[in-house]
Design a protein around this motif. Structure first.
Motif, PDB file in Angstrom:
ATOM      1  N   SER A 193      -5.325 -33.616 -30.551  1.00 15.35           N
ATOM      2  CA  SER A 193      -4.889 -34.969 -30.933  1.00 15.35           C
ATOM      3  C   SER A 193      -3.725 -34.910 -31.916  1.00 15.35           C
ATOM      4  N   LEU A 194      -2.741 -34.123 -31.574  1.00  9.79           N
ATOM      5  CA  LEU A 194      -1.618 -33.923 -32.487  1.00  9.79           C
ATOM      6  C   LEU A 194      -0.837 -35.217 -32.694  1.00  9.79           C
ATOM      7  N   GLU A 195      -0.351 -35.355 -33.915  1.00  6.79           N
ATOM      8  CA  GLU A 195       0.411 -36.535 -34.318  1.00  6.79           C
ATOM      9  C   GLU A 195       1.793 -36.082 -34.806  1.00  6.79           C
ATOM     10  N   SER A 196       2.731 -37.007 -34.835  1.00  8.13           N
ATOM     11  CA  SER A 196       4.081 -36.655 -35.282  1.00  8.13           C
ATOM     12  C   SER A 196       4.066 -36.101 -36.710  1.00  8.13           C
ATOM     13  N   GLU A 197       3.116 -36.569 -37.518  1.00 10.01           N
ATOM     14  CA  GLU A 197       3.022 -36.097 -38.900  1.00 10.01           C
ATOM     15  C   GLU A 197       2.569 -34.641 -39.001  1.00 10.01           C
ATOM     16  N   ASP A 198       2.098 -34.067 -37.891  1.00  6.27           N
ATOM     17  CA  ASP A 198       1.709 -32.660 -37.886  1.00  6.27           C
ATOM     18  C   ASP A 198       2.907 -31.730 -37.698  1.00  6.27           C
ATOM     19  N   THR A 199       4.073 -32.300 -37.425  1.00  6.07           N
ATOM     20  CA  THR A 199       5.266 -31.477 -37.257  1.00  6.07           C
ATOM     21  C   THR A 199       5.563 -30.694 -38.533  1.00  6.07           C
ATOM     22  N   ALA A 200       5.639 -29.367 -38.396  1.00  2.65           N
ATOM     23  CA  ALA A 200       5.842 -28.502 -39.555  1.00  2.65           C
ATOM     24  C   ALA A 200       5.922 -27.053 -39.083  1.00  2.65           C
ATOM     25  N   VAL A 201       6.273 -26.178 -39.999  1.00  7.99           N
ATOM     26  CA  VAL A 201       6.116 -24.747 -39.774  1.00  7.99           C
ATOM     27  C   VAL A 201       4.740 -24.356 -40.316  1.00  7.99           C
ATOM     28  N   TYR A 202       3.964 -23.680 -39.480  1.00  7.35           N
ATOM     29  CA  TYR A 202       2.600 -23.311 -39.832  1.00  7.35           C
ATOM     30  C   TYR A 202       2.545 -21.824 -40.176  1.00  7.35           C
TER      31      TYR A 202
END
Length: 114
Positions: free
Chosen positions: A84-93
């Motif tokens: 259930s990924l959201e745009s706010e999950d965009t990042a380097v992990y």
């Protein structure tokens, strides 16, 4: 010297899923408490999910119920299943110990966009 290699990132649409992997090497004593962190542009690095050597888990409020952290001690590998990924999950992990060591891996980019 401990080395951390993250993989599995990519570009997905909102609602999609990804599974990240992190292989840790360089320790003669195994790896204790580990975690996934993320850093979005202009933001501080934040802890996303943590797992103890015995498998107890904890999550940040923003990912609770959507992300699952796990580990395979025999393979020195940490996983992060992200649903259930959201745009706010965009990042380097990134993965690292909890609390983190001074050295970090290169991370893996996750982009959630329609």
């Amino acid at each position: 010297q401990v080395q951390l290699v993250e993989s599995g990132g990519g570009s997905v649409q909102p609602g999609g899923s990804l599974r990240l992997s992190c292989v840790a090497s360089g320790s003669n004593y195994g790896f204790g408490n580990m975690a996934w962190y993320r850093q979005a542009a202009e933001n501080k690095r934040e802890l996303v999910a943590a797992i103890t050597s015995g498998g107890l888990t904890d999550y940040g409020d923003s990912v609770q119920g959507r992300f699952t952290i796990s580990r395979d001690n025999a393979k020195n590998t940490i996983y992060l299943q992200m649903n259930s990924l959201e745009s706010e999950d965009t990042a380097v992990y990134y993965c690292n110990a909890d609390p983190p060591w001074q050295s970090w891996g290169q991370g893996t980019q996750v982009t959630v966009s329609s």
